[in-house]
Design a protein around this motif. Structure first.
Motif, PDB file in Angstrom:
ATOM      1  N   ASN A   1     -34.575  18.629  -8.881  1.00  0.00           N
ATOM      2  CA  ASN A   1     -35.293  17.710  -8.004  1.00  0.00           C
ATOM      3  C   ASN A   1     -36.288  18.464  -7.123  1.00  0.00           C
ATOM      4  O   ASN A   1     -37.436  18.041  -6.954  1.00  0.00           O
ATOM      5  CB  ASN A   1     -34.289  16.929  -7.156  1.00  0.00           C
ATOM      6  CG  ASN A   1     -34.941  15.842  -6.351  1.00  0.00           C
ATOM      7  OD1 ASN A   1     -35.911  15.243  -6.779  1.00  0.00           O
ATOM      8  ND2 ASN A   1     -34.408  15.586  -5.183  1.00  0.00           N
TER       9      ASN A   1
ATOM     10  N   ALA B   1     -39.152  19.803  -9.319  1.00  0.00           N
ATOM     11  CA  ALA B   1     -39.952  18.684  -9.845  1.00  0.00           C
ATOM     12  C   ALA B   1     -40.847  18.100  -8.755  1.00  0.00           C
ATOM     13  O   ALA B   1     -42.025  17.802  -8.999  1.00  0.00           O
ATOM     14  CB  ALA B   1     -39.038  17.607 -10.417  1.00  0.00           C
ATOM     15  N   THR B   2     -40.303  17.923  -7.546  1.00  0.00           N
ATOM     16  CA  THR B   2     -41.133  17.381  -6.468  1.00  0.00           C
ATOM     17  C   THR B   2     -42.244  18.354  -6.084  1.00  0.00           C
ATOM     18  O   THR B   2     -43.355  17.933  -5.763  1.00  0.00           O
ATOM     19  CB  THR B   2     -40.300  17.025  -5.223  1.00  0.00           C
ATOM     20  OG1 THR B   2     -39.572  18.165  -4.788  1.00  0.00           O
ATOM     21  CG2 THR B   2     -39.352  15.878  -5.488  1.00  0.00           C
TER      22      THR B   2
ATOM     23  N   PHE C   1     -44.916  18.057  -8.749  1.00  0.00           N
ATOM     24  CA  PHE C   1     -45.636  16.803  -8.494  1.00  0.00           C
ATOM     25  C   PHE C   1     -46.610  16.979  -7.334  1.00  0.00           C
ATOM     26  O   PHE C   1     -47.764  16.547  -7.399  1.00  0.00           O
ATOM     27  CB  PHE C   1     -44.610  15.697  -8.210  1.00  0.00           C
ATOM     28  CG  PHE C   1     -45.198  14.334  -8.091  1.00  0.00           C
ATOM     29  CD1 PHE C   1     -45.819  13.719  -9.164  1.00  0.00           C
ATOM     30  CD2 PHE C   1     -45.119  13.642  -6.883  1.00  0.00           C
ATOM     31  CE1 PHE C   1     -46.357  12.443  -9.042  1.00  0.00           C
ATOM     32  CE2 PHE C   1     -45.651  12.369  -6.754  1.00  0.00           C
ATOM     33  CZ  PHE C   1     -46.271  11.767  -7.833  1.00  0.00           C
ATOM     34  N   THR C   2     -46.158  17.651  -6.266  1.00  0.00           N
ATOM     35  CA  THR C   2     -47.004  17.925  -5.100  1.00  0.00           C
ATOM     36  C   THR C   2     -48.205  18.778  -5.497  1.00  0.00           C
ATOM     37  O   THR C   2     -49.337  18.505  -5.090  1.00  0.00           O
ATOM     38  CB  THR C   2     -46.179  18.651  -4.011  1.00  0.00           C
ATOM     39  OG1 THR C   2     -45.100  17.811  -3.633  1.00  0.00           O
ATOM     40  CG2 THR C   2     -47.015  18.974  -2.791  1.00  0.00           C
TER      41      THR C   2
ATOM     42  N   ILE D   1     -49.601  19.084  -8.504  1.00  0.00           N
ATOM     43  CA  ILE D   1     -50.505  18.312  -9.366  1.00  0.00           C
ATOM     44  C   ILE D   1     -51.355  17.357  -8.529  1.00  0.00           C
ATOM     45  O   ILE D   1     -52.577  17.270  -8.715  1.00  0.00           O
ATOM     46  CB  ILE D   1     -49.701  17.559 -10.451  1.00  0.00           C
ATOM     47  CG1 ILE D   1     -49.127  18.567 -11.451  1.00  0.00           C
ATOM     48  CG2 ILE D   1     -50.572  16.524 -11.162  1.00  0.00           C
ATOM     49  CD1 ILE D   1     -48.052  18.000 -12.357  1.00  0.00           C
ATOM     50  N   ILE D   2     -50.721  16.646  -7.596  1.00  0.00           N
ATOM     51  CA  ILE D   2     -51.476  15.735  -6.723  1.00  0.00           C
ATOM     52  C   ILE D   2     -52.506  16.517  -5.913  1.00  0.00           C
ATOM     53  O   ILE D   2     -53.651  16.087  -5.768  1.00  0.00           O
ATOM     54  CB  ILE D   2     -50.534  14.951  -5.784  1.00  0.00           C
ATOM     55  CG1 ILE D   2     -49.690  13.973  -6.585  1.00  0.00           C
ATOM     56  CG2 ILE D   2     -51.327  14.202  -4.713  1.00  0.00           C
ATOM     57  CD1 ILE D   2     -48.612  13.291  -5.772  1.00  0.00           C
TER      58      ILE D   2
ATOM     59  N   CYS E   1     -47.326  25.014  -2.943  1.00  0.00           N
ATOM     60  CA  CYS E   1     -47.529  23.626  -3.377  1.00  0.00           C
ATOM     61  C   CYS E   1     -47.851  22.699  -2.204  1.00  0.00           C
ATOM     62  O   CYS E   1     -48.814  21.927  -2.271  1.00  0.00           O
ATOM     63  CB  CYS E   1     -46.297  23.121  -4.123  1.00  0.00           C
ATOM     64  SG  CYS E   1     -45.982  23.989  -5.675  1.00  0.00           S
TER      65      CYS E   1
END
Length: 197
Positions: free
Chosen positions: A27, A30-31, A34-35, A37-38, A117
């Motif tokens: 988790n 993954a977060t 995601f951070t 990539i955004i 990130c």
């Protein structure tokens, strides 16, 4: 072969004790992915060069900004933890679960990944669009586990504002990355080696 039906997905609140270590790390990473990539997408939409945002400066002054802010944050946090009851600064046990049994190299890795990130997204992208004040409000809001208590929420907001301020002063994203890394790493070590009363 059985078909996947999206209607069978159920969302429920999960207590930190219900998640095993492996799932907690999955988790976390993954977060952070995601951070990242955004952050990269947001930077590209702002027509910034994402590689230029991460340029390492020729001068090493950014280290002083980063380490200086980190030292101030750690000192304030240690003072607060000395006089404020543990319940008032409770994060639900997440930090304890993340750092308590990790080897030092893994604490350093987690701290570095989170620093790069989150700073790329918050200082590199969001602050570029909204400034340090609104970025700090968003930063505090996404740290949901702290929102139950005003002291950690205020600390997260203040730290974020400080990170935004040293980004402006140093003109490099590496100053807040260094500060974020040092804060997380030292606090992770404190959790890792803390003696239970």
């Amino acid at each position: 072969m059985k078909k996947f039906d999206i209607r069978n997905i159920r969302v429920r609140k999960v207590n930190i004790d219900e998640i095993d270590d492996r799932m907690l790390l999955i988790n976390l990473y993954a977060t952070q992915a995601f951070t990242l990539i955004i952050g990269i997408i947001w930077i590209l939409f702002q027509r910034q060069n994402s590689l230029h945002v991460l340029d390492i400066p020729n001068q090493w002054e950014f280290l002083a900004w980063g380490v200086g802010l980190a030292a101030a944050v750690i000192a304030v946090d240690l003072l607060i933890s000395r006089w404020v009851p543990e319940e008032a600064a409770d994060d639900g046990g997440v930090n304890d679960r993340i750092f308590r049994n990790r080897p030092i190299w893994h604490i350093a890795l987690i701290s570095f990944v989170v620093a790069v990130c989150e700073e790329l997204l918050f200082r590199g992208a969001i602050q570029h669009a909204f400034g340090p004040y609104w970025t700090s409000i968003i930063f505090a809001a996404i740290h949901v586990r702290y929102l139950r208590h005003w002291i950690p929420t205020g600390l997260v907001f203040s730290i974020s504002y400080g990170l935004g301020w040293i980004y402006i002063q140093s003109d490099t994203l590496w100053a807040p990355i260094v500060a974020h890394f040092v804060i997380d790493f030292i606090m992770g070590l404190i959790i890792r080696f803390r003696r239970e009363p």
